[in-house]
Design an enzyme around this catalytic site. Structure first.
Site, short mmCIF file in Angstrom:
data_model
loop_
_atom_site.label_atom_id
_atom_site.label_comp_id
_atom_site.label_asym_id
_atom_site.label_seq_id
_atom_site.Cartn_x
_atom_site.Cartn_y
_atom_site.Cartn_z
N LYS A 161 0.86 -1.19 0.00
CA LYS A 161 0.00 0.00 0.00
C LYS A 161 0.90 1.23 0.00
CE LYS A 161 -4.56 0.63 0.13
NZ LYS A 161 -5.56 -0.23 -0.52
N THR B 124 -15.10 -3.36 -7.56
CA THR B 124 -15.20 -3.53 -6.11
C THR B 124 -16.65 -3.55 -5.67
OG1 THR B 124 -13.08 -2.39 -5.87
CG2 THR B 124 -14.39 -2.68 -3.89
N ASN C 242 -17.17 5.04 -5.88
CA ASN C 242 -17.24 3.94 -6.84
C ASN C 242 -17.83 2.67 -6.23
OD1 ASN C 242 -16.12 5.44 -8.91
ND2 ASN C 242 -14.03 4.72 -8.54
#
Length: 423
Positions: free
Chosen positions: A112, A196, A227
């Site tokens: 990340k 997702t 999203n």
């Protein structure tokens, strides 16, 4: 950055460590000596990101890239631009990516990154300069076979395009596979933006069947309408569920009859938030946690479901669209109340799954249709739900613990079989 936010972000890493400690007793005895591998990141890079602002001044921003574990393949994980990004948060998010990719059985480890910046306060040119400088600073440790960034909070396809171009310029040739979530015409994958949210819907559908919860007519509440939240809302709406409440950074809206999700998406596109949507009432933000609902989808930031909120939730099923939205003490309460939780490492893994598809397509220079993407995504997500559900039944534990058992077994077996070099 506020002290309270620093404490919350530090707690994200503590939450992850608590999850590893909880799962350790379930692991095979020969894997126990390797558990500490999961309790520390393999590599953490902190970089200074100086850029020339439009007014000619120079500002410095702090950036991070953490590679948590690379035992099963190259690192995979997003880049976050947010004013409260800090190391403990990035470490936790990287660790959850390690678990997530293993739950889906993708050939990746976890990573990340992020920059402590409010991207809304930068001009487009400043944002590009920030991205290119940050990419150059982390370029020694990223690459299509080492660590592959992707979009996250505050970043998007355009930013991934700049990252790809910067890295390619450093290498002297085009390297499309260094990032995923790129614009389609630069080697991005169809279906990535909605993946997702689609994964949240697919896993929710599968678990709802197993707990005998009918989707048709069920009341859905969603926190976050980016999203992930908006796509999940749209798919549940299409499946004849009633999306009755949505909360985002602008406020909380409610409709007893259910919201028209398509109209709400149009409203948010125009007004940058759900506030003021004419077909719903504004309610106090705290009421979000007490309204009558069947399905709750936290799809905002981590640390949203506290013990106090867990006591009052009316949901039968929680679908973790966000990373780490539920504190461990809150989960204990929810499980005692027999509320099913589809954990983040399974529920929101649709994005990384399609990122994997994008990487594969880039490597082969051969691209699939959106229907093919969705079919492959649905198949992988449903298979992962089945694996996790079976493990939960076998071990008589929660879905989160089952997902962690499955993931940790896969990661630690890889670690054990690879050995330690130099010995």
């Amino acid at each position: 950055m506020s002290l309270s936010y620093e404490m919350e972000n530090s707690r994200a890493w503590q939450t992850y460590l608590a999850q590893i400690n909880q799962v350790t007793p379930y692991l095979e005895e020969d894997l126990i000596p390797f558990v500490n591998t999961l309790k520390r990141p393999k590599r953490a890079l902190i970089v200074d990101v100086p850029i020339v602002m439009d007014d000619g001044s120079i500002q410095h921003f702090e950036g991070y890239r953490v590679q948590h574990n690379l035992s099963r393949g190259p690192g995979k994980g997003g880049i976050r631009y947010h004013p409260d990004v800090e190391l403990n948060e990035v470490m936790a998010l990287a660790a959850w990516m390690t678990i997530k990719t293993a739950v889906l059985n993708l050939p990746y480890g976890g990573a990340k990154g992020g920059v402590r910046v409010d991207p809304r306060k930068l001009s487009p040119r400043e944002l590009e300069r920030l991205t290119r400088r940050f990419t150059s600073e982390i370029s020694p440790i990223i690459g299509p076979q080492t660590d592959i960034p992707a979009p996250d909070v505050g970043t998007n396809a355009s930013i991934m395009g700049w990252m790809m171009d910067t890295y390619s310029s450093i290498k002297g040739h085009t390297v499309t596979g260094v990032v995923t979530g790129k614009p389609v015409h630069l080697g991005g994958s169809l279906g990535r933006v909605r993946a997702t949210g689609r994964g949240v819907f697919v896993t929710g559908l599968e678990v709802a069947k197993k707990i005998n919860l009918s989707i048709e007519g069920s009341r859905v509440a969603i926190q976050g309408f980016g999203n992930v939240g908006s796509e999940a809302a749209y798919l549940f709406h299409k499946a004849n569920a009633k999306v009755v409440c949505v909360q985002d950074h602008t406020g909380t809206i409610y409709s007893e009859q259910g919201l028209d999700v398509k109209q709400l998406q149009n409203h948010v596109a125009q007004h940058q938030g759900v506030a003021g949507f004419p077909e719903a009432s504004m309610i106090d933000d705290q009421e979000f946690w007490t309204i009558e609902m069947d399905i709750l989808i936290p799809a905002a930031l981590e640390g949203q479901i506290t013990a106090e909120r867990a006591q009052n939730l009316t949901a039968k099923l929680i679908l973790e669209g966000a990373n780490g939205p539920t504190y461990p003490e809150a989960e204990e309460i929810l499980l005692q109340r027999q509320i099913s939780i589809v954990p983040d490492v399974l529920c929101n893994a649709g994005g990384v799954t399609v990122s994997y598809f994008e990487w594969v397509q880039d490597m082969a220079s051969y691209f699939w249709t959106e229907d093919e993407i969705n079919q492959r995504l649905d198949k992988l997500m449903m298979s992962a739900v089945e694996d996790v559900w079976s493990k939960a039944q076998e071990k008589q534990c929660s879905l989160r613990t089952a997902a962690y058992i499955l993931a940790c077994e896969r990661i630690l077996k890889a670690r054990k079989e690879r050995g330690i070099f130099p010995g």
